[in-house]
Design a protein around this motif. Structure first.
Motif, PDB file in Angstrom:
ATOM      1  N   GLU A  41      63.276  17.992  78.016  1.00  0.00           N
ATOM      2  CA  GLU A  41      64.376  18.010  77.060  1.00  0.00           C
ATOM      3  C   GLU A  41      65.154  19.320  77.101  1.00  0.00           C
ATOM      4  OE1 GLU A  41      62.646  14.985  73.601  1.00  0.00           O
ATOM      5  OE2 GLU A  41      62.014  17.085  73.652  1.00  0.00           O
ATOM      6  N   GLN A  63      68.118  18.998  79.325  1.00  0.00           N
ATOM      7  CA  GLN A  63      69.135  18.014  78.984  1.00  0.00           C
ATOM      8  C   GLN A  63      70.310  18.674  78.267  1.00  0.00           C
ATOM      9  OE1 GLN A  63      67.002  15.301  76.459  1.00  0.00           O
ATOM     10  NE2 GLN A  63      66.198  14.075  78.153  1.00  0.00           N
ATOM     11  N   TRP A  64      71.387  17.904  78.158  1.00  0.00           N
ATOM     12  CA  TRP A  64      72.464  18.293  77.242  1.00  0.00           C
ATOM     13  C   TRP A  64      71.830  18.506  75.879  1.00  0.00           C
ATOM     14  CZ3 TRP A  64      75.562  14.488  73.982  1.00  0.00           C
ATOM     15  CH2 TRP A  64      76.607  15.128  73.330  1.00  0.00           C
ATOM     16  N   GLN A  95      71.428  15.662  73.419  1.00  0.00           N
ATOM     17  CA  GLN A  95      70.981  14.387  73.968  1.00  0.00           C
ATOM     18  C   GLN A  95      69.794  13.801  73.227  1.00  0.00           C
ATOM     19  OE1 GLN A  95      70.914  14.439  78.221  1.00  0.00           O
ATOM     20  NE2 GLN A  95      69.585  12.645  78.397  1.00  0.00           N
ATOM     21  N   ARG A  96      68.815  14.629  72.880  1.00  0.00           N
ATOM     22  CA  ARG A  96      67.619  14.075  72.240  1.00  0.00           C
ATOM     23  C   ARG A  96      67.867  13.645  70.811  1.00  0.00           C
ATOM     24  NH1 ARG A  96      63.257  17.681  70.195  1.00  0.00           N
ATOM     25  NH2 ARG A  96      64.190  19.513  69.219  1.00  0.00           N
ATOM     26  N   VAL A 116      70.788  12.082  69.936  1.00  0.00           N
ATOM     27  CA  VAL A 116      71.639  10.895  69.991  1.00  0.00           C
ATOM     28  C   VAL A 116      70.826   9.605  69.852  1.00  0.00           C
ATOM     29  CG1 VAL A 116      73.156   9.558  71.498  1.00  0.00           C
ATOM     30  CG2 VAL A 116      73.477  12.032  71.283  1.00  0.00           C
ATOM     31  N   SER A 117      69.638   9.573  70.454  1.00  0.00           N
ATOM     32  CA  SER A 117      68.840   8.348  70.408  1.00  0.00           C
ATOM     33  C   SER A 117      68.375   8.010  68.993  1.00  0.00           C
ATOM     34  CB  SER A 117      67.622   8.473  71.330  1.00  0.00           C
ATOM     35  OG  SER A 117      66.767   9.523  70.901  1.00  0.00           O
ATOM     36  N   TRP A 143      70.274  19.281  64.918  1.00  0.00           N
ATOM     37  CA  TRP A 143      70.816  20.085  66.016  1.00  0.00           C
ATOM     38  C   TRP A 143      71.175  21.496  65.577  1.00  0.00           C
ATOM     39  CZ3 TRP A 143      72.710  15.114  64.873  1.00  0.00           C
ATOM     40  CH2 TRP A 143      73.827  15.048  64.031  1.00  0.00           C
TER      41      TRP A 143
END
Length: 306
Positions: free
Chosen positions: A121, A124-125, A128-129, A131-132, A147
């Motif tokens: 993670e 990642q962007w 990103q984690r 968003v899910s 965030w």
């Protein structure tokens, strides 16, 4: 106001008592839990304290009933809601989240409390984690921290570079505007407490065996870096307070008032109305002559200790 040692000890004991007391809600009526023996004890409350407690529970239950109506409206209209809860350690975020979801359907209203990112993670962007975990139509998601970790703990503890920190502030307003354009209502709360209040709550956790798990080494280090967290918070609020997703500051020194004020404010953020439901009728139980209930094997029955 700085508390002397005896006042602080008294405060810790009251906090522990209130904690156990509230978990059992009104079942204990006006009895209390001894914070050390965990047994019910009979203690006299002042008439004023009893009335304040009754008012608190009356308002909490009333607001929770409104939250149920809000939930029905969200499902009925397909509304999508994200609520962020930020604040210092022991500021009361978890307490208000617990009271919000307490009477709601976990399939509609869920909590996202993400752990520290793993090695994958971290590559990642950054968003990103998160968003899910965003809601689909008819869902409410409460982020217990979010965030904004990058603007707080990551900044203060040196878990991100200066470039990553600056990139966050460049990106987060656009990210939140994207959420708004997609139909997600984003509500952001910062729970504010004083230096003395955090100190008292940390001491309460140290002396409470049921809450010691809440104190991580990072929490203890955050206590030492109070001023750095203050500076980081001030920058965060200044740079991420946008019309599409403004910050709302909850005064959290009095935990019970903070919960009521936050829930009341949350309800005002949506034009919900009561959704009509068909009247529920319990069907008649069917009986069949050929049905015989089998006895449960004794070896799989849980012993009745109580």
């Amino acid at each position: 106001m700085q508390l002397n040692e005896q006042d602080l000890l008294d405060r810790v004991q009251r906090e522990l008592t209130d904690s156990y007391d509230e978990e059992l809600e009104m079942e204990l009526e006006d009895r209390e839990i001894d914070p050390f023996t965990k047994e019910v004890v009979e203690r006299e409350r002042s008439a004023e304290a009893k009335e304040e407690r009754r008012l608190y529970f009356r308002e909490l239950f009333r607001l929770q009933a409104e939250l149920v109506k809000l939930q029905d409206w969200v499902v009925h209209t397909g509304h999508k809601v994200v609520i962020l809860f930020e604040g210092r350690d022991a500021a009361g975020k978890g307490g208000v989240i617990k009271r919000i979801v307490q009477r709601l359907n976990p399939r509609v209203c869920r909590v996202a409390a993400l752990p520290a990112p793993n090695n994958r993670e971290r590559t990642q962007w950054y968003f990103q984690r998160y968003v899910s975990h965003l809601p689909a139509a008819g869902e409410i998601v409460l982020f217990d921290r979010s965030w904004y970790n990058r603007a707080g703990v990551e900044r203060v503890m040196g878990f991100c570079s200066d470039d990553q920190y600056e990139e966050f502030f460049q990106t987060v307003p656009e990210f939140e505007r994207m959420l708004a354009r997609s139909g997600i209502q984003l509500i952001k709360y910062w729970f504010s407490i004083s230096d003395e209040e955090q100190n008292a709550r940390f001491l309460g956790r140290i002396h409470d065996p049921l809450k010691q798990w809440k104190l991580s080494p990072m929490d203890l280090e955050s206590r030492r870096r109070w001023e750095e967290y203050t500076k980081a918070k001030e920058v965060m609020l200044e740079r991420t307070h946008i019309p599409e997703a403004p910050w709302w500051v909850v005064q959290g020194v009095d935990k019970k008032k903070a919960r009521l004020n936050c829930i009341h404010h949350l309800l005002e953020q949506m034009p919900y109305e009561e959704v009509a439901h068909p009247e529920i009728h319990l069907p008649e139980r069917e009986y069949h002559d050929d049905y015989v209930r089998r006895p449960v094997p004794a070896e799989i029955i849980v012993p009745e200790i109580y």
